[in-house]
Design a protein around this motif. Structure first.
Motif, PDB file in Angstrom:
ATOM      1  N   GLN A 114     -14.017  10.575  13.656  1.00  0.00           N
ATOM      2  CA  GLN A 114     -14.916  11.595  14.178  1.00  0.00           C
ATOM      3  C   GLN A 114     -15.455  12.454  13.041  1.00  0.00           C
ATOM      4  O   GLN A 114     -14.733  12.720  12.077  1.00  0.00           O
ATOM      5  N   ALA A 126     -17.650  16.100  11.940  1.00  0.00           N
ATOM      6  CA  ALA A 126     -18.214  17.394  12.361  1.00  0.00           C
ATOM      7  C   ALA A 126     -18.558  18.156  11.084  1.00  0.00           C
ATOM      8  O   ALA A 126     -18.284  17.668   9.981  1.00  0.00           O
ATOM      9  N   PHE A 157     -13.793  20.019  16.785  1.00  0.00           N
ATOM     10  CA  PHE A 157     -13.736  18.621  17.229  1.00  0.00           C
ATOM     11  C   PHE A 157     -13.339  18.559  18.693  1.00  0.00           C
ATOM     12  O   PHE A 157     -12.558  19.386  19.176  1.00  0.00           O
TER      13      PHE A 157
END
Ligand code: GCU
Length: 613
Positions: A255, A257, A267
């Motif tokens: 992921q 960010a 997140f």
């Protein structure tokens, strides 16, 4: 030099030290989360020490703080300045370790001791360096190469002092002042039922990071069964928009960010096929965090913990906490526990009892303990030393306790095993105390909305009914602010005889889960007699039998952590031939011998494991 030189009357010292709380001007360290997984250079081992009962190294003869911290390891030199100390000729003590159990002449010592260590270091371009202290009891001042690095108050939480600009290439030295004098305005305060082990009681090391680095983060499974993981990463000195990547390779999760103006990247992502952490399946996932030039690895378990009425739910299912309390007392050798071996021995005995829960009393224990609890699948109650009679109306004491609470949460917020933060133990029911603890509870909920907050309360006993039944009522106003109620009771030891439990009923003003956070009685291992004879193993076993029968009747009881797993040192326990400065309420002696009550509790926990309540 007379051997008793070190045990000075502390009156004079106490007066001088009362002024010695951390001032705003002092240099505040940071706390690097996941420090034990970072590249580091250990400074553990022998440190030269100077025992300084009059705090002579810190104060001049007018008891004014010396301008530049006297014991800065200035070498006697040509300047002809009078130097009346020399670390290189001074004896050594081991770090980690407490001075009390390492040198007989320091057994009772409370005061100042200076540590000094010479070490080699090579600076690296683009690298920042922190001096990491796992814990130093109680008040510390740190210098590197004679220059002030930082100060810290609190004996049981880690701190990291940035020393990038203080280090040189080649020879370097660190000087750490540690004072464990008990103070009325401190936390803990003057009176405790545990030994005030002083010193650098946990690991000391140098930790290196890139220029911008991750100092804190949180990842937790979100309540509500949606299977999503929420969290954030904080990157120091990162311009807004700095990319942060989080990976969980085993789940094929990656992921991305970006940081905001405060350096924080948020997140929230779905984690299909996630195995939830639980005592039966203590599943940990390798998690990688990449930000700026920094690359951190951690082992994190994912689970939810919440309350529903008077029930505690782990991963949405009702759970009963089969526990035991313990101090960070080293098995076999005594002294402050710190090693992997200490943790394995203590949690090994808890596991043998059939426990799935431990109350780590009355202060945060070594990080090795919570790491091991993560791996062994043992849920943890972690507590700050707000114990008995704190100065409730002193703002400096509240700030100090708040800081210790925040440090405790920060160090262990990614430990799945930790399910409860405790803000206090056996504190008096006064308005000032209520306001003080309400503030701590709010801080805990704000800093960590994923866990439950509790405290060990004292309960009131209603007068006996004509039938001889007496009722314990949990009506402490603090209960209103807690998620889980904790209650200490000593029926059969400080209160009557063991059979009194059979005539005791429990009521609560709150529709909340209850944990009996302490019960028990002293027994000297190997002392045998009638179940009516105090101090014998038979009497202690009888207390447990009677308690278990009583506890089975409490419908809102969701856990217990009897006092205590192992005998521990206490300056309040002087009965010759039995206590000898040990609190003997252990189910195991400090030499690892199991008492009869150990088997009584083990049998009960085994029955609960097969037929959960
Ligand atoms: C208290 C206290 C413990 C203490 C125990 C005892 O309840 O919380 O710290 O050791 O009782 O008296 O043994």
């Amino acid at each position: 030099m007379s051997p008793n030189r070190y045990v000075f009357s502390s009156l004079f010292l106490a007066a001088a030290l009362c002024t010695k709380v951390l001032q705003a001007a002092d240099q505040k360290p940071t706390l690097l989360v996941d420090a034990d997984h970072r590249t580091s250079i250990s400074l553990d081992g022998d440190w030269h020490v100077i025992v300084d009962p009059y705090d002579n190294g810190y104060y001049d003869f007018r008891m004014q703080p010396r301008a530049d911290g006297y014991f800065r390891n200035e070498k006697p030199d040509a300047s002809g300045r009078l130097i009346e100390y020399d670390f290189s000729k001074s004896a050594t003590l081991k770090v980690p370790g407490d001075w009390n159990s390492e040198r007989d002449s320091l057994f009772f010592y409370e005061g100042t001791l200076w540590y000094e260590k010479d070490f080699q270091y090579q600076r690296k371009p683009g690298t920042r360096t922190f001096l990491h202290v796992g814990a130093a009891n109680y008040l510390s001042h740190v210098w590197v190469n004679g220059k002030k690095a930082c100060d810290h108050e609190g004996g049981f939480t880690p701190f990291d002092c940035e020393v990038t600009n203080l280090l040189g290439d080649g020879n370097n030295f660190a000087v750490i002042y540690v004072n464990d004098q008990r103070r009325a305005d401190a936390a803990p305060t003057l009176n405790t039922d545990w030994w005030n082990y002083g010193g650098l009681t946990r690991d000391v090391s140098l930790i290196e990071t890139p220029q911008t680095f991750v100092d804190d983060y949180s990842f937790a499974l979100q309540r509500g069964g949606g299977g999503s993981i929420g969290g954030w990463v904080h990157v120091v000195d990162a311009p807004a928009g700095t990319p942060v990547i989080v990976k969980i390779p085993e789940l094929n999760i990656s992921q991305r960010a970006s940081t905001d103006a405060q350096g924080r990247a948020a997140f929230s992502f779905h984690a299909p096929n996630l195995q939830h952490w639980s005592p039966e399946n203590p599943k940990l996932y390798d998690v990688e965090i990449i930000a700026g030039g920094d690359h951190l690895k951690d082992a994190i378990g994912f689970r939810t913990v919440e309350v529903e009425g008077d029930n505690i739910l782990l991963n949405g299912k009702s759970v009963f906490l089969r526990g035991v309390s313990l101090h960070a007392e080293a098995p076999y050798r005594s002294g402050r526990a710190w090693s992997e071996q200490d943790a394995e021995t203590l949690l090994g005995w808890a596991k043998e009892l059939g426990a799935n829960f431990v109350r780590l009393a009355h202060y945060p224990h070594d990080e090795r303990m919570t790491r091991l609890a993560d791996r062994m699948g043992i849920m943890v109650w972690s507590e700050v030393p707000v114990y008995w009679m704190i100065q409730w109306d002193n703002p400096a004491t509240l700030a100090n306790a708040t800081n210790q609470l925040r440090e405790m949460i920060r160090r262990d917020r990614n430990k799945a095993s930790v399910v409860l933060w405790s803000v206090a133990n056996e504190t008096p029911n006064t308005p000032a105390r209520l306001a003080f603890l309400e503030s701590l509870i709010n801080t805990a909920h704000t800093d960590d909305p994923t866990r439950l907050v509790t405290a060990a309360l004292l309960v009131t006993t209603q007068p006996e009914s004509p039938e001889g039944i007496r009722t314990k009522v949990i009506d402490d106003p603090l209960g209103k602010y807690l998620d889980v109620l904790g209650s200490n009771e000593y029926i059969g030891w400080y209160e009557g005889t063991p059979d009194l439990a059979s005539r005791t009923r429990w009521q609560s003003k709150y529709n909340k889960p209850l944990i009996i956070s302490e019960f028990g009685g002293d027994a000297k291992f190997g002392l045998h007699g009638e179940p009516t004879e105090r101090w014998t193993e038979e009497y202690q076993a009888e207390i447990y039998r009677q308690q278990i029968a009583m506890l089975k009747q409490i419908p809102f009881l969701r856990g217990l952590s009897p006092w205590i797993l192992m005998d521990f040192r206490s300056p309040r326990r002087e009965l010759p031939g039995i206590q000898d400065f040990y609190n003997r309420k252990g189910l195991v002696s400090n030499e690892g011998q199991k008492k009869k009550a150990f088997l009584v509790l083990q049998e009960y926990y085994k029955s609960l494991a097969t037929q959960p309540r």
